[in-house]
Scaffold this motif. Sequence first.
Motif, mmCIF file in Angstrom:
data_model
loop_
_atom_site.group_PDB
_atom_site.id
_atom_site.type_symbol
_atom_site.label_atom_id
_atom_site.label_comp_id
_atom_site.label_asym_id
_atom_site.label_seq_id
_atom_site.Cartn_x
_atom_site.Cartn_y
_atom_site.Cartn_z
ATOM 1 N N LEU A 1 10.969 -9.687 -2.633
ATOM 2 C CA LEU A 1 10.280 -8.278 -2.604
ATOM 3 C C LEU A 1 11.227 -7.208 -3.048
ATOM 4 N N ARG A 2 12.464 -7.350 -3.610
ATOM 5 C CA ARG A 2 13.332 -6.112 -3.676
ATOM 6 C C ARG A 2 12.638 -5.070 -4.661
ATOM 7 N N GLY B 1 3.588 -2.408 6.158
ATOM 8 C CA GLY B 1 3.417 -3.809 6.207
ATOM 9 C C GLY B 1 4.200 -4.550 5.267
ATOM 10 N N ALA B 2 4.600 -3.862 4.021
ATOM 11 C CA ALA B 2 5.682 -4.256 3.011
ATOM 12 C C ALA B 2 6.931 -4.720 3.778
ATOM 13 N N SER C 1 10.683 -8.387 6.069
ATOM 14 C CA SER C 1 11.920 -8.582 6.976
ATOM 15 C C SER C 1 11.586 -10.037 7.620
ATOM 16 N N CYS C 2 10.684 -10.829 7.204
ATOM 17 C CA CYS C 2 10.347 -12.331 7.621
ATOM 18 C C CYS C 2 11.518 -13.054 7.438
ATOM 19 N N CYS D 1 0.829 -1.144 0.017
ATOM 20 C CA CYS D 1 0.040 0.011 -0.016
ATOM 21 C C CYS D 1 0.686 1.130 0.012
ATOM 22 N N PRO D 2 0.750 2.025 -0.878
ATOM 23 C CA PRO D 2 1.613 3.343 -1.093
ATOM 24 C C PRO D 2 1.352 4.235 0.049
ATOM 25 N N LEU D 3 0.099 4.341 0.752
ATOM 26 C CA LEU D 3 -0.332 5.122 1.696
ATOM 27 C C LEU D 3 0.403 4.606 3.060
ATOM 28 N N ASP D 4 0.529 3.351 3.236
ATOM 29 C CA ASP D 4 1.029 2.663 4.483
ATOM 30 C C ASP D 4 2.184 1.808 4.109
#
Length: 109
Positions: free
Chosen positions: A65-66, A50-51, A56-57, A44-47
């Motif tokens: 995910l880079r 979460g990404a 970081s998992c 989500c570009p607004l937040d």
Amino acid sequence: ARRAALQSQPVARKNPRVILRPDEPWLLELDDDTFGALCAAVLCPLDPRGAGRLASCCRALRERLRAPLAALQAENRGVRSLCAKAGSTCAALLVATRLVWGQRSLKPI
């Protein structure tokens, strides 16, 4: 032996509903189309926090995910810039039920 025992235990994160098991790397085995659809739904570009948490998992997930994270970072900069011009913040837009941006000059400076 202790390390192997610890790695086989489920790892509970801040969100107790999310449990990651090192012996079940199903997320890393998704095909590219499915993984891309998942990223589109989660990033989500607004937040973007979460990404970052998702990346970081584990190292393999962070590598996969880079590129989506780089694109998300660019989108987030644009969204923050638009919010600043409109006199708002990303956090305010996340919870907004109505946007009133009339009488604002949103043209590039």
